[in-house]
Every structure is written in structure tokens, then in C-alpha cells.
Scaffold this active site. Structure first.
Site, PDB file in Angstrom:
ATOM      1  CG  HIS A  17     -20.125  21.303  36.198  1.00 14.54           C
ATOM      2  ND1 HIS A  17     -19.149  22.177  36.040  1.00 14.54           N
ATOM      3  CD2 HIS A  17     -21.323  21.848  36.752  1.00 14.54           C
ATOM      4  CE1 HIS A  17     -19.632  23.257  36.069  1.00 14.54           C
ATOM      5  NE2 HIS A  17     -21.211  23.086  36.685  1.00 14.54           N
ATOM      6  CE  LYS A  41     -25.071  33.354  33.084  1.00 15.47           C
ATOM      7  NZ  LYS A  41     -24.971  31.842  33.577  1.00 15.47           N
ATOM      8  NE  ARG A  90     -22.972  25.307  43.656  1.00 19.06           N
ATOM      9  CZ  ARG A  90     -22.599  26.100  42.922  1.00 19.06           C
ATOM     10  NH1 ARG A  90     -21.556  26.145  42.455  1.00 19.06           N
ATOM     11  NH2 ARG A  90     -23.712  27.036  42.788  1.00 19.06           N
ATOM     12  CB  SER A 128     -17.771  27.543  36.559  1.00 22.49           C
ATOM     13  OG  SER A 128     -18.222  26.352  36.275  1.00 22.49           O
TER      14      SER A 128
END
Ligand code: PNS
Length: 162
Positions: A17, A41, A90, A128
């Protein structure tokens, strides 16, 4: 004056990030990191904790600010007068989801475009979720997240550093 929003969950922020943030700051006049406050979430870190950790990690970057947002990203972009949403790509596996999201956002607000930055190769495998998985089992995350993030992540899993 071009303003970009770099949105995400950042639970927690990774060096991948940070790489996208650094590169965005070279392109845009202002970069606002939008940290999603999404109660459905159940993130590891509270949104306030995520914002604080990111602020510390980007404190040397003058053009970059950090804010939380809830609701639609395009509404946040409009509120901030942002021209562009930045997302990192990515791998090809990210592409389908990102394409759909950018098209949807453009439909919701045609004034906001999405720009993709391909993640630097050294961070292409980072996420993450992977950080959390590694830390949970006591693996090393030292070279994967900003320095100020290492301790808080281990603490969430009640792992003390030796
Ligand atoms: O880092 P993430 O979790 O992949 O980021 C996803 C994010 C925050 C960019 C996305 O979930 C989002 O924009 N959420 C806000 C709600 C929204 O605008 N949804 C419509 C677009 S699909």
C-alpha cells in the site's frame, strides 16, 4: 490541481500500500487515503486505529492525508472534489474485481475515473489478510508492513516480541 483518493480497508496497511501511496504522490497534487469504515466486515483494527497507523506511516509525505469514510466511495470522492480513484493491481486475479468496481463507480459518478498502478514486483504477493495470517501464527512480518505497524499487529494476536 489534481486530487486522488486511494481507498481501501488497510487492515492493516502494508508496504505494498505504502508503495502505491508514494508513487501516487509523485503523480497527483494531493492524495487522500480513504479508510473504509465498514461495520459488516469485522476488521482486526478499529477504523480510528487504522487511520492513526497510516498517518504515522505517511508522516513524511506532505501531499498525503488520511481520512475514514463510510457509504459509497464515489460520494466520498465527490465530497473531497477528487478527480481520480487510485487502486493497486497486484496480479491478474485482482483484475476482474477491480474492473467491475471501477465500471460501477464510473456509472455511479461519471466525473470520477479510476487509475490503476501496478504494484511493484517485490510487493506483488502482499496482502493485509496474509499479514494477519502470518502474525497470528507468530511468523515474521517485519519486512512486510511499515515499522510502526509491526507491534500493534502482534499485540492484536497477543504475541509478544522477544
Ligand atoms: O482494500 P479493499 O478492501 O480491497 O478496498 C475495497 C474498497 C474500500 C475500495 C471498496 O470496498 C469500496 O469502495 N467500498 C465502499 C462502498 C462502495 O462504494 N461500493 C461500491 C463499489 S463496488
Amino acid at each position: 490541481m489534481k486530487t486522488a483518493i486511494y481507498p481501501g480497508s488497510f487492515d492493516p496497511i502494508t508496504l505494498g500500500h505504502l508503495d502505491v501511496i508514494r508513487r501516487s504522490a509523485k503523480i497527483f497534487d494531493k492524495v487522500i487515503i480513504g479508510v473504509l469504515n465498514n461495520s459488516s466486515k469485522s476488521p482486526l483494527f478499529l477504523v480510528e486505529e487504522r487511520v492513526k497507523m497510516i498517518q504515522e506511516a505517511v508522516k513524511d509525505m506532505e501531499k498525503v492525508t488520511v481520512e475514514s469514510f463510510s457509504g459509497l466511495l464515489v460520494d466520498f470522492a465527490k465530497e473531497k472534489n477528487a478527480d481520480v480513484i487510485v487502486r493497486g493491481l497486484r496480479a491478474i486475479t485482482d483484475f476482474e474485481y477491480e474492473l467491475q468496481m471501477s465500471q460501477l463507480n464510473n456509472k455511479l459518478n461519471p466525473d470520477v475515473d479510476t487509475m490503476f498502478l501496478t504494484t511493484s514486483v517485490e510487493y506483488a504477493y502482499l496482502s493485509s489478510s496474509a499479514i494477519k495470517e502470518i502474525a497470528k501464527f507468530g511468523g515474521s512480518i517485519e519486512s512486510l508492513v511499515p515499522e510502526n505497524v509491526i507491534k500493534p499487529v502482534y499485540e492484536k494476536f497477543q504475541i509478544t516480541l522477544s
